[in-house]
Design an enzyme around this catalytic site. Structure first.
Site, PDB file in Angstrom:
ATOM      1  CB  THR A   1       0.947  30.455  39.715  1.00  0.00           C
ATOM      2  OG1 THR A   1       1.967  29.460  39.613  1.00  0.00           O
ATOM      3  CG2 THR A   1      -0.058  30.231  38.582  1.00  0.00           C
ATOM      4  CG  ASP A   2       7.255  31.113  37.231  1.00  0.00           C
ATOM      5  OD1 ASP A   2       7.138  31.734  36.166  1.00  0.00           O
ATOM      6  OD2 ASP A   2       8.213  30.373  37.494  1.00  0.00           O
ATOM      7  CE  LYS A   3       5.602  28.772  30.438  1.00  0.00           C
ATOM      8  NZ  LYS A   3       6.241  27.548  29.905  1.00  0.00           N
ATOM      9  CB  THR A   4       9.120  27.765  33.705  1.00  0.00           C
ATOM     10  OG1 THR A   4       8.753  28.347  32.464  1.00  0.00           O
ATOM     11  CG2 THR A   4      10.183  26.699  33.467  1.00  0.00           C
TER      12      THR A   4
ATOM     13  CB  THR B   1       4.954  26.871  39.311  1.00  0.00           C
ATOM     14  OG1 THR B   1       6.159  27.447  39.836  1.00  0.00           O
ATOM     15  CG2 THR B   1       3.870  26.910  40.369  1.00  0.00           C
TER      16      THR B   1
END
Length: 268
Positions: free
Chosen positions: A21-24, A26
């Site tokens: 998963t992406d961080k920013t 999400t």
């Protein structure tokens, strides 16, 4: 709690072992705020005091380190307010814009006397961006902001309350790593004076010979629901993996807060 339209999707979902998963935006709120500033050898946590003067709309050569940093944060920035006053733009730049504004450095006011005449946009390979502004007193001034290690490598000296001094790179790196370990995304900002705008705005020439101004630590808080989702994934035997362009120390701090890794977790 999902409605499945096609039954084979259940089988596919049941075989999942990793979720990347992406961080920013999400795993985090994508609402960045400037939490900490390092300038002139000292740390300022929270809001910088109002530094306005009668000439706050003018970039002067004799500005204090704090005022120089706030000026750079306001001018070297593409964030803009809309008709309703909401600031639009990249979340990182919005955080810088608002931090400068709270200290009394209004981008629109500064631009009246310090027009942007050229720029080198952000590039993920260079990890920095530069804007060139007309200096109201004489000549031009460029501001470069980006990754700490890159700005330090491009800086010759630093601005202090006692004038231009030699730069203590080890101290700045130590401070930036401590900020990153607290989960802050850390940006460095430098400046350079010019007699004239270079004929060719190439980063090899423009983004060198800088005077280091300071560091800004920005926080993008983790989502509470993301922490719960990570826990559920782990209980189902699924391993969550966070993908981000942040500094490894910052990435580790956020991943630990979310429960993605523990003290022995690996960062690649």
């Amino acid at each position: 709690n999902a409605l499945i339209r096609k039954l084979p999707a259940v089988e596919t979902l049941g075989s999942v072992t990793y979720i990347c998963t992406d961080k920013t935006g999400t795993l985090t709120l994508n609402k960045m705020t400037a939490e900490e500033i390092y300038v002139d050898g000292r740390i300022i946590k929270g809001t910088v005091p109002d530094l306005r003067t009668e000439r706050s709309g003018v970039v002067e050569s004799g500005l204090s380190p704090e005022k120089s940093l706030m000026t750079a944060m306001a001018l070297s920035n593409d964030a803009v307010p809309d008709a309703g006053g909401k600031v639009l733009g990249d979340p990182t730049e919005v955080a810088l814009y608002l931090a400068a504004e709270r200290a009394g450095f209004i981008k629109k006011v500064l631009e009246e006397a310090n027009e942007r005449v050229s720029e080198i946009p952000f590039d993920s390979d260079r990890k920095c961006m530069t804007t060139m502004h007309r200096d109201s007193s004489d000549g031009f001034r460029s501001f470069t902001k980006g990754a700490v290690e890159l700005i330090l490598a491009k800086s010759l000296n630093t601005l202090t309350s006692d004038g231009i001094k030699d730069i203590d790179r080890e101290e700045i790196i130590r401070i930036s790593e401590r900020m990153a370990a607290d989960g802050l995304r850390v940006l460095a900002i430098g400046a350079r004076k010019w007699d004239a705008v270079p004929e060719k705005m190439v980063h090899e020439e423009v983004e060198n010979g800088l005077t280091f101004l300071g560091l800004v630590g920005i926080m993008d808080p983790p989502r509470e629901e993301a922490k719960e989702a990570v826990s559920l994934c782990k209980s189902a035997g699924i391993k969550p993996v966070m993908i981000t362009g942040d500094h490894p120390i910052t990435a580790r701090a956020i991943a630990r807060r979310l429960g993605i890794i523990d003290d022995d977790g690996e960062v690649i």
